[in-house]
Design a protein around this motif. Structure first.
Motif, PDB file in Angstrom:
ATOM      1  N   GLY A 227       0.800  -1.221   0.000  1.00  0.00           N
ATOM      2  CA  GLY A 227       0.000   0.000   0.000  1.00  0.00           C
ATOM      3  C   GLY A 227       0.829   1.267   0.000  1.00  0.00           C
ATOM      4  O   GLY A 227       2.003   1.273  -0.368  1.00  0.00           O
ATOM      5  N   ASP A 228       0.204   2.346   0.419  1.00  0.00           N
ATOM      6  CA  ASP A 228       0.863   3.649   0.449  1.00  0.00           C
ATOM      7  C   ASP A 228       1.726   3.785   1.699  1.00  0.00           C
ATOM      8  O   ASP A 228       1.390   3.259   2.759  1.00  0.00           O
ATOM      9  N   ILE A 229       2.817   4.514   1.547  1.00  0.00           N
ATOM     10  CA  ILE A 229       3.705   4.800   2.664  1.00  0.00           C
ATOM     11  C   ILE A 229       3.806   6.313   2.794  1.00  0.00           C
ATOM     12  O   ILE A 229       4.099   7.004   1.816  1.00  0.00           O
ATOM     13  N   THR A 230       3.533   6.843   3.984  1.00  0.00           N
ATOM     14  CA  THR A 230       3.637   8.276   4.227  1.00  0.00           C
ATOM     15  C   THR A 230       4.990   8.587   4.840  1.00  0.00           C
ATOM     16  O   THR A 230       5.360   8.014   5.861  1.00  0.00           O
TER      17      THR A 230
ATOM     18  N   ASN B 233       7.020  11.638   6.436  1.00  0.00           N
ATOM     19  CA  ASN B 233       6.828  12.975   6.986  1.00  0.00           C
ATOM     20  C   ASN B 233       8.077  13.821   6.778  1.00  0.00           C
ATOM     21  O   ASN B 233       9.176  13.381   7.081  1.00  0.00           O
ATOM     22  N   ASN B 234       7.884  15.032   6.248  1.00  0.00           N
ATOM     23  CA  ASN B 234       9.019  15.937   6.103  1.00  0.00           C
ATOM     24  C   ASN B 234       8.554  17.381   6.076  1.00  0.00           C
ATOM     25  O   ASN B 234       7.376  17.671   5.911  1.00  0.00           O
ATOM     26  N   LYS B 235       9.486  18.302   6.254  1.00  0.00           N
ATOM     27  CA  LYS B 235       9.187  19.726   6.352  1.00  0.00           C
ATOM     28  C   LYS B 235       8.608  20.310   5.076  1.00  0.00           C
ATOM     29  O   LYS B 235       7.824  21.244   5.114  1.00  0.00           O
ATOM     30  N   GLY B 236       8.993  19.794   3.924  1.00  0.00           N
ATOM     31  CA  GLY B 236       8.517  20.311   2.645  1.00  0.00           C
ATOM     32  C   GLY B 236       7.121  19.856   2.292  1.00  0.00           C
ATOM     33  O   GLY B 236       6.629  20.154   1.215  1.00  0.00           O
ATOM     34  N   GLY B 237       6.483  19.147   3.165  1.00  0.00           N
ATOM     35  CA  GLY B 237       5.167  18.575   2.917  1.00  0.00           C
ATOM     36  C   GLY B 237       5.295  17.072   2.871  1.00  0.00           C
ATOM     37  O   GLY B 237       6.210  16.547   2.251  1.00  0.00           O
ATOM     38  N   ASN B 238       4.415  16.394   3.542  1.00  0.00           N
ATOM     39  CA  ASN B 238       4.481  14.932   3.588  1.00  0.00           C
ATOM     40  C   ASN B 238       4.483  14.346   2.184  1.00  0.00           C
ATOM     41  O   ASN B 238       3.890  14.898   1.271  1.00  0.00           O
ATOM     42  N   THR B 239       5.173  13.251   2.035  1.00  0.00           N
ATOM     43  CA  THR B 239       5.254  12.560   0.758  1.00  0.00           C
ATOM     44  C   THR B 239       4.517  11.239   0.884  1.00  0.00           C
ATOM     45  O   THR B 239       4.744  10.487   1.827  1.00  0.00           O
TER      46      THR B 239
END
Length: 100
Positions: free
Chosen positions: A24-27, A29-35
Motif C-alpha cells: 500500500g501507500d507509505i507516508t 513525513n518531512n518539512k517540505g510537505g508529507n510525501t
C-alpha cells in the motif's frame, strides 16, 4: 458442499482486491510537505516489479529512514529513476509527491 467452497473462494478473492499493492501507500513525513509513496502507482502504473527497487535501492528499512532532496537530486533513492529521463525529475512537479 461445492457451493460452500465456491462461496469461500469468492469471498477470499474479493478481500485480495481490497489489499494494497506491495504494502500500500507509505507516508513519509518531512518539512517540505508529507510525501505519499504509492506502491500501486509504481507497480501497476509504471509496471515495475518489486525487485526493480528492493534488490538495489531499498534493501532494508534502516537504510532509508532519512533521504534529502539534495541526495535525490544526485541520483540516490527516488532520484535514481526520478531523474527527468526514466521518470519526471525530483526537481519538478513537487505537488506530485508532496502534500501540504
Amino acid at each position: 458442499m461445492k457451493w460452500a467452497q465456491a462461496a469461500v473462494l469468492v469471498m477470499l478473492s474479493g478481500s485480495v482486491a481490497f489489499a494494497g499493492v506491495g504494502g500500500g501507500d507509505i507516508t513519509l513525513n518531512n518539512k517540505g510537505g508529507n510525501t505519499i509513496f504509492s506502491h500501486e502507482n509504481h507497480v501497476v502504473g509504471a509496471g515495475l516489479k518489486c525487485q526493480d527497487c528492493h534488490a538495489k535501492l531499498y534493501t532494508n528499512t534502516k537504510q532509508h529512514k532519512v533521504v534529502t532532496m539534495k541526495a535525490m537530486e544526485q541520483g540516490t533513492s527516488c532520484g535514481t529513476c526520478h531523474n527527468g529521463k526514466t521518470a519526471f525529475s525530483v526537481k519538478e512537479n513537487c505537488e506530485s509527491c508532496h502534500t501540504k
